[in-house]
Design a protein around this motif. Sequence first.
Motif, PDB file in Angstrom:
ATOM      1  N   TYR A 109       0.854  -1.191   0.000  1.00 33.58           N
ATOM      2  CA  TYR A 109       0.000   0.000   0.000  1.00 33.58           C
ATOM      3  C   TYR A 109       0.884   1.232   0.000  1.00 33.58           C
ATOM      4  O   TYR A 109       2.112   1.158   0.205  1.00 33.58           O
ATOM      5  N   GLY A 110       0.266   2.380  -0.266  1.00 38.12           N
ATOM      6  CA  GLY A 110       1.002   3.630  -0.320  1.00 38.12           C
ATOM      7  C   GLY A 110       1.323   4.168   1.057  1.00 38.12           C
ATOM      8  O   GLY A 110       0.974   3.583   2.077  1.00 38.12           O
ATOM      9  N   GLY A 111       2.028   5.310   1.068  1.00 37.10           N
ATOM     10  CA  GLY A 111       2.409   5.921   2.342  1.00 37.10           C
ATOM     11  C   GLY A 111       3.729   5.439   2.882  1.00 37.10           C
ATOM     12  O   GLY A 111       4.228   5.971   3.879  1.00 37.10           O
ATOM     13  N   VAL A 112       4.294   4.404   2.266  1.00 36.37           N
ATOM     14  CA  VAL A 112       5.603   3.874   2.661  1.00 36.37           C
ATOM     15  C   VAL A 112       6.418   3.669   1.393  1.00 36.37           C
ATOM     16  O   VAL A 112       5.894   3.703   0.273  1.00 36.37           O
ATOM     17  N   SER A 113       7.711   3.414   1.556  1.00 38.64           N
ATOM     18  CA  SER A 113       8.607   3.249   0.404  1.00 38.64           C
ATOM     19  C   SER A 113       8.180   2.061  -0.459  1.00 38.64           C
ATOM     20  O   SER A 113       7.807   1.005   0.048  1.00 38.64           O
ATOM     21  N   ILE A 114       8.265   2.244  -1.763  1.00 35.85           N
ATOM     22  CA  ILE A 114       7.885   1.177  -2.683  1.00 35.85           C
ATOM     23  C   ILE A 114       9.008   0.166  -2.900  1.00 35.85           C
ATOM     24  O   ILE A 114       8.772  -0.990  -3.286  1.00 35.85           O
ATOM     25  N   ASN A 115      10.268   0.559  -2.628  1.00 32.58           N
ATOM     26  CA  ASN A 115      11.404  -0.309  -2.925  1.00 32.58           C
ATOM     27  C   ASN A 115      11.380  -1.639  -2.163  1.00 32.58           C
ATOM     28  O   ASN A 115      11.584  -2.699  -2.770  1.00 32.58           O
ATOM     29  N   PRO A 116      11.126  -1.643  -0.844  1.00 33.84           N
ATOM     30  CA  PRO A 116      11.044  -2.937  -0.160  1.00 33.84           C
ATOM     31  C   PRO A 116       9.917  -3.814  -0.700  1.00 33.84           C
ATOM     32  O   PRO A 116      10.045  -5.045  -0.730  1.00 33.84           O
ATOM     33  N   GLN A 117       8.849  -3.209  -1.151  1.00 28.84           N
ATOM     34  CA  GLN A 117       7.752  -3.985  -1.709  1.00 28.84           C
ATOM     35  C   GLN A 117       8.165  -4.621  -3.034  1.00 28.84           C
ATOM     36  O   GLN A 117       7.832  -5.787  -3.305  1.00 28.84           O
ATOM     37  N   MET A 119      11.184  -5.473  -3.855  1.00 22.50           N
ATOM     38  CA  MET A 119      12.123  -6.554  -3.525  1.00 22.50           C
ATOM     39  C   MET A 119      11.368  -7.798  -3.050  1.00 22.50           C
ATOM     40  O   MET A 119      11.699  -8.924  -3.433  1.00 22.50           O
ATOM     41  N   LYS A 120      10.347  -7.593  -2.232  1.00 21.01           N
ATOM     42  CA  LYS A 120       9.592  -8.720  -1.693  1.00 21.01           C
ATOM     43  C   LYS A 120       8.868  -9.482  -2.795  1.00 21.01           C
ATOM     44  O   LYS A 120       8.728 -10.710  -2.726  1.00 21.01           O
ATOM     45  N   LEU A 121       8.411  -8.781  -3.811  1.00 20.81           N
ATOM     46  CA  LEU A 121       7.626  -9.410  -4.861  1.00 20.81           C
ATOM     47  C   LEU A 121       8.478 -10.146  -5.895  1.00 20.81           C
ATOM     48  O   LEU A 121       7.932 -10.866  -6.738  1.00 20.81           O
ATOM     49  N   ARG A 122       9.795 -10.002  -5.832  1.00 22.35           N
ATOM     50  CA  ARG A 122      10.654 -10.646  -6.827  1.00 22.35           C
ATOM     51  C   ARG A 122      10.486 -12.159  -6.843  1.00 22.35           C
ATOM     52  O   ARG A 122      10.523 -12.801  -7.889  1.00 22.35           O
ATOM     53  N   LYS A 123      10.300 -12.737  -5.667  1.00 23.58           N
ATOM     54  CA  LYS A 123      10.143 -14.193  -5.588  1.00 23.58           C
ATOM     55  C   LYS A 123       8.718 -14.643  -5.870  1.00 23.58           C
ATOM     56  O   LYS A 123       8.444 -15.837  -5.941  1.00 23.58           O
ATOM     57  N   GLY A 124       7.827 -13.680  -6.022  1.00 21.56           N
ATOM     58  CA  GLY A 124       6.434 -14.013  -6.232  1.00 21.56           C
ATOM     59  C   GLY A 124       5.724 -14.282  -4.921  1.00 21.56           C
ATOM     60  O   GLY A 124       6.354 -14.692  -3.936  1.00 21.56           O
ATOM     61  N   VAL A 125       4.426 -14.041  -4.872  1.00 18.70           N
ATOM     62  CA  VAL A 125       3.638 -14.305  -3.675  1.00 18.70           C
ATOM     63  C   VAL A 125       2.355 -15.014  -4.082  1.00 18.70           C
ATOM     64  O   VAL A 125       1.821 -14.788  -5.173  1.00 18.70           O
ATOM     65  N   ASP A 126       1.876 -15.878  -3.206  1.00 22.70           N
ATOM     66  CA  ASP A 126       0.620 -16.572  -3.472  1.00 22.70           C
ATOM     67  C   ASP A 126      -0.573 -15.640  -3.275  1.00 22.70           C
ATOM     68  O   ASP A 126      -1.529 -15.691  -4.057  1.00 22.70           O
ATOM     69  N   GLY A 133      -4.056   2.087  -5.801  1.00 20.21           N
ATOM     70  CA  GLY A 133      -3.018   2.992  -6.284  1.00 20.21           C
ATOM     71  C   GLY A 133      -1.635   2.382  -6.244  1.00 20.21           C
ATOM     72  O   GLY A 133      -0.880   2.442  -7.230  1.00 20.21           O
ATOM     73  N   ARG A 134      -1.249   1.791  -5.119  1.00 18.72           N
ATOM     74  CA  ARG A 134       0.086   1.192  -5.016  1.00 18.72           C
ATOM     75  C   ARG A 134       0.208  -0.032  -5.914  1.00 18.72           C
ATOM     76  O   ARG A 134       1.275  -0.293  -6.483  1.00 18.72           O
ATOM     77  N   LEU A 135      -0.866  -0.791  -6.084  1.00 22.73           N
ATOM     78  CA  LEU A 135      -0.817  -1.946  -6.982  1.00 22.73           C
ATOM     79  C   LEU A 135      -0.486  -1.505  -8.402  1.00 22.73           C
ATOM     80  O   LEU A 135       0.348  -2.121  -9.083  1.00 22.73           O
ATOM     81  N   LEU A 136      -1.120  -0.432  -8.860  1.00 25.22           N
ATOM     82  CA  LEU A 136      -0.839   0.049 -10.211  1.00 25.22           C
ATOM     83  C   LEU A 136       0.587   0.573 -10.334  1.00 25.22           C
ATOM     84  O   LEU A 136       1.235   0.393 -11.373  1.00 25.22           O
ATOM     85  N   ASP A 137       1.092   1.214  -9.286  1.00 24.50           N
ATOM     86  CA  ASP A 137       2.491   1.657  -9.302  1.00 24.50           C
ATOM     87  C   ASP A 137       3.426   0.466  -9.487  1.00 24.50           C
ATOM     88  O   ASP A 137       4.381   0.522 -10.273  1.00 24.50           O
ATOM     89  N   LEU A 138       3.169  -0.599  -8.746  1.00 17.96           N
ATOM     90  CA  LEU A 138       4.004  -1.806  -8.840  1.00 17.96           C
ATOM     91  C   LEU A 138       3.879  -2.453 -10.216  1.00 17.96           C
ATOM     92  O   LEU A 138       4.875  -2.912 -10.805  1.00 17.96           O
ATOM     93  N   TYR A 139       2.682  -2.473 -10.735  1.00 11.24           N
ATOM     94  CA  TYR A 139       2.451  -3.098 -12.048  1.00 11.24           C
ATOM     95  C   TYR A 139       3.159  -2.324 -13.155  1.00 11.24           C
ATOM     96  O   TYR A 139       3.766  -2.923 -14.058  1.00 11.24           O
ATOM     97  N   ARG A 140       3.094  -0.995 -13.094  1.00  9.33           N
ATOM     98  CA  ARG A 140       3.716  -0.178 -14.143  1.00  9.33           C
ATOM     99  C   ARG A 140       5.241  -0.258 -14.108  1.00  9.33           C
ATOM    100  O   ARG A 140       5.902   0.064 -15.094  1.00  9.33           O
ATOM    101  N   GLN A 141       5.784  -0.668 -12.974  1.00  4.59           N
ATOM    102  CA  GLN A 141       7.236  -0.850 -12.866  1.00  4.59           C
ATOM    103  C   GLN A 141       7.630  -2.313 -13.018  1.00  4.59           C
ATOM    104  O   GLN A 141       8.756  -2.704 -12.673  1.00  4.59           O
TER     105      GLN A 141
END
Length: 440
Positions: A109-117, A119-126, A133-141
């Motif tokens: 979610y927003g309000g915190v740094s996107i970089n750790p998020q 990194m966490k998603l690199r391995k994939g999550v179930d 808003g933050r989901l779209l930011d992650l998707y566009r990157q």
Amino acid sequence: MTFASLGLAAPLLQALENLGYQTPTPIQKQAIPAVLAGRDLMAAAQTGTGKTAGFALPVLQRLAGAATPVGSNAVRALVLTPTRELAEQVHASFQQYGQHLPLRTYAAYGGVSINPQMMKLRKGVDVLVATPGRLLDLYRQNAVKFGELQTLILDEADRMLDLGFSRELDAVFAALPKQRQTLLFSATFSDEIRSMAKARLRDPLSIEVSPRNTAASSVKQWVIPVDKKLKPELFLHLLKDRRWGQVLVFVKTRKGAELLVSTLQAKKIPADAIHGDKPQPARLRALEAFKAGEVQILVATDVAARGLDIDDLPQVVNFDLPIVAEDYIHRIGRTGRAGATGEAISLVCADEAPLLAAIETLTKKTLEREEEPGFEPDHRVPMTNGAGQLVKKPKKPKVAGGRKPKNVPGNWVGFDAPAAGPARRTAKPVANAAGKPRGR
């Protein structure tokens, strides 16, 4: 009926036993088998009735049965929530229910740094729980990919599908696979939202385990009429006179939240606020301090109306009525949860009468009014009828022939007679700039 009879696997049953869950709630009884069967779903139930378990348990079971692990940056189940607090709460529930399963879950979610998020998603999550808003930011990157997505859940779907989220949702739906299971869970569904939702779901099963747009019967609700300027003083009086413990207070604006907190802290009352201007870490600290009992009064805007799950919260106070009537149901749903009882008290001034009428129209319930001695309002709150509409005062009958002049006898006797008294004065001439009388 037991959770085992619903077809849940042993690891989930063990987690439920550890949490002390004995029997499924009505929404869980109907939703869990439908989700396990792969149906699209629209489920409406009162707040505090176990909706999260209604979708989390079957989704976890379906994911656990997958033959291959999730791929890099991929997501297999996506839960969208309207607020950061609700995202954290839903994620915590997935962690609790899936504690004996080899699945990865995460909240973004927003309000915190996107970089750790990222990194966490690199391995994939179930399971990914996210705000749009933050989901779209992650998707566009390219930090998250939807090629493996099986299930989409909209939690608090009424808020997710309203106009404020329509653009973000359109973008999310455009990025998702068309072949997927879609689940909509909420406490309230308007007719407009139902129409929008049905356009995005495939032959959805509709579940309603309680009357639409109603609050839990375990919550006692009433209104205290008061002048707006006396609301802070009245709240302090109630807090002391009724010996309230912890109270969750809802206000309309961020500024109002900070002002009330300042007033309480000046009286040495432990208080904190949650609102949109506060950084997310500060919001989480305030919530955790409230849950731990370190803060007695938590003042929140509607950012917290959905997503606060607090055990044994006895009182919710509407310091200001919400602009959107549906938010009233979600606010007071923070108390009286999981079968417990609670109280919801609304401090209502005359200006808020239309908001009160809207709430009563939505809930089809006329709220009881109780004036507090010493705080009776000078500006009375207009009454409402059984349909929640304001009752207007009857107009005074018009006098035949137009408005009646003041001081005129009712029978007109003596009206034409000259008035008694001193002779009429004549106007004095007005002097011009030279000091001479004008017009003479």
